[in-house]
Design a protein around this motif. Structure first.
Motif, PDB file in Angstrom:
ATOM      1  N   LEU A  31       5.822   4.216  -4.778  1.00 10.59           N
ATOM      2  CA  LEU A  31       5.309   3.358  -3.722  1.00 10.59           C
ATOM      3  C   LEU A  31       6.395   2.444  -3.165  1.00 10.59           C
ATOM      4  O   LEU A  31       6.513   2.263  -1.950  1.00 10.59           O
ATOM      5  N   ILE A  32       7.220   1.885  -4.050  1.00 12.17           N
ATOM      6  CA  ILE A  32       8.291   0.996  -3.611  1.00 12.17           C
ATOM      7  C   ILE A  32       9.324   1.769  -2.793  1.00 12.17           C
ATOM      8  O   ILE A  32       9.822   1.289  -1.771  1.00 12.17           O
ATOM      9  N   LYS A  33       9.608   2.984  -3.229  1.00 19.97           N
ATOM     10  CA  LYS A  33      10.535   3.833  -2.488  1.00 19.97           C
ATOM     11  C   LYS A  33      10.004   4.122  -1.088  1.00 19.97           C
ATOM     12  O   LYS A  33      10.735   4.079  -0.096  1.00 19.97           O
ATOM     13  N   LYS A  34       8.707   4.429  -1.021  1.00 17.29           N
ATOM     14  CA  LYS A  34       8.075   4.753   0.260  1.00 17.29           C
ATOM     15  C   LYS A  34       8.156   3.560   1.214  1.00 17.29           C
ATOM     16  O   LYS A  34       8.453   3.719   2.402  1.00 17.29           O
ATOM     17  N   VAL A  35       7.921   2.346   0.690  1.00 13.24           N
ATOM     18  CA  VAL A  35       8.001   1.145   1.514  1.00 13.24           C
ATOM     19  C   VAL A  35       9.426   0.948   2.027  1.00 13.24           C
ATOM     20  O   VAL A  35       9.630   0.641   3.200  1.00 13.24           O
ATOM     21  N   GLY A  36      10.391   1.152   1.153  1.00 10.34           N
ATOM     22  CA  GLY A  36      11.789   1.011   1.563  1.00 10.34           C
ATOM     23  C   GLY A  36      12.160   1.961   2.687  1.00 10.34           C
ATOM     24  O   GLY A  36      12.836   1.579   3.648  1.00 10.34           O
ATOM     25  N   GLU A  37      11.691   3.195   2.572  1.00  8.94           N
ATOM     26  CA  GLU A  37      11.971   4.189   3.615  1.00  8.94           C
ATOM     27  C   GLU A  37      11.297   3.801   4.928  1.00  8.94           C
ATOM     28  O   GLU A  37      11.898   3.924   5.997  1.00  8.94           O
ATOM     29  N   VAL A  39      10.523   0.809   5.957  1.00 10.49           N
ATOM     30  CA  VAL A  39      11.212  -0.349   6.533  1.00 10.49           C
ATOM     31  C   VAL A  39      12.497   0.106   7.228  1.00 10.49           C
ATOM     32  O   VAL A  39      12.808  -0.352   8.324  1.00 10.49           O
ATOM     33  N   LEU A  40      13.218   1.026   6.602  1.00  2.75           N
ATOM     34  CA  LEU A  40      14.441   1.540   7.224  1.00  2.75           C
ATOM     35  C   LEU A  40      14.147   2.287   8.523  1.00  2.75           C
ATOM     36  O   LEU A  40      14.955   2.259   9.456  1.00  2.75           O
ATOM     37  N   GLU A  41      13.006   2.955   8.564  1.00  8.25           N
ATOM     38  CA  GLU A  41      12.616   3.693   9.768  1.00  8.25           C
ATOM     39  C   GLU A  41      11.944   2.784  10.795  1.00  8.25           C
ATOM     40  O   GLU A  41      11.431   3.263  11.800  1.00  8.25           O
ATOM     41  N   LYS A  42      11.946   1.475  10.528  1.00  5.86           N
ATOM     42  CA  LYS A  42      11.348   0.474  11.406  1.00  5.86           C
ATOM     43  C   LYS A  42       9.844   0.705  11.622  1.00  5.86           C
ATOM     44  O   LYS A  42       9.324   0.543  12.719  1.00  5.86           O
ATOM     45  N   LYS A  43       9.172   1.098  10.566  1.00  7.15           N
ATOM     46  CA  LYS A  43       7.712   1.276  10.592  1.00  7.15           C
ATOM     47  C   LYS A  43       7.088   0.230   9.670  1.00  7.15           C
ATOM     48  O   LYS A  43       6.425   0.549   8.695  1.00  7.15           O
ATOM     49  N   ALA A  44       7.326  -1.032  10.014  1.00 10.09           N
ATOM     50  CA  ALA A  44       6.898  -2.134   9.154  1.00 10.09           C
ATOM     51  C   ALA A  44       5.381  -2.227   9.037  1.00 10.09           C
ATOM     52  O   ALA A  44       4.863  -2.629   7.993  1.00 10.09           O
ATOM     53  N   GLU A  45       4.660  -1.874  10.095  1.00 13.06           N
ATOM     54  CA  GLU A  45       3.192  -1.947  10.040  1.00 13.06           C
ATOM     55  C   GLU A  45       2.639  -0.966   8.998  1.00 13.06           C
ATOM     56  O   GLU A  45       1.716  -1.293   8.252  1.00 13.06           O
ATOM     57  N   GLU A  46       3.201   0.236   8.959  1.00 13.17           N
ATOM     58  CA  GLU A  46       2.769   1.218   7.956  1.00 13.17           C
ATOM     59  C   GLU A  46       3.104   0.721   6.555  1.00 13.17           C
ATOM     60  O   GLU A  46       2.326   0.906   5.615  1.00 13.17           O
ATOM     61  N   THR A  80       7.045  -8.059  -0.385  1.00 11.96           N
ATOM     62  CA  THR A  80       6.389  -8.768   0.702  1.00 11.96           C
ATOM     63  C   THR A  80       7.418  -9.422   1.609  1.00 11.96           C
ATOM     64  O   THR A  80       7.311  -9.357   2.836  1.00 11.96           O
ATOM     65  N   LYS A  81       8.427 -10.030   0.987  1.00 15.59           N
ATOM     66  CA  LYS A  81       9.478 -10.683   1.756  1.00 15.59           C
ATOM     67  C   LYS A  81      10.230  -9.669   2.622  1.00 15.59           C
ATOM     68  O   LYS A  81      10.527  -9.924   3.796  1.00 15.59           O
ATOM     69  N   LEU A  82      10.509  -8.506   2.067  1.00 19.18           N
ATOM     70  CA  LEU A  82      11.203  -7.444   2.798  1.00 19.18           C
ATOM     71  C   LEU A  82      10.389  -6.989   4.008  1.00 19.18           C
ATOM     72  O   LEU A  82      10.919  -6.856   5.119  1.00 19.18           O
TER      73      LEU A  82
END
Length: 92
Positions: A31-37, A39-46, A80-82
């Motif tokens: 899950l953490i990996k998925k969030v990182g990816e 964020v890098l893809e600029k899909k912060a809402e997802e 959350t901060k990220l």
């Protein structure tokens, strides 16, 4: 290899517990990996939509002592901060 009966039982228990603990840890890690990816893809809402699932996984792992309570809290805070930081960057 264990010799006594109690040592054999302890080994069986350890193997079972290790398997359960790995399930929790893998779920958190994925899950953490998925969030990182995201964020890098600029899909912060997802990524923000994944937060409740991450919180749930971390809290469950902390509840059964797979990770410590403060570790779970720290990870939740950092994720959350990220996400909030990436949301701010998207708005500007």
């Amino acid at each position: 290899m264990p010799i006594t009966k109690s040592a054999k039982k302890a080994l069986r228990q350890n193997i079972r517990r290790k398997a359960k603990n790995l399930v929790y840890k893998r779920k958190i890690k994925n899950l953490i990996k998925k969030v990182g990816e995201l964020v890098l893809e600029k899909k912060a809402e997802e990524a923000k939509n994944l937060l409740p699932r991450i919180y749930k996984a971390l809290d469950k792992a902390a509840k059964v002592n797979v990770i410590k309570k403060n570790t779970a809290t720290r990870r939740k805070s950092r994720i959350t901060k990220l996400i909030n930081k990436s949301l701010q960057q998207l708005k500007t």
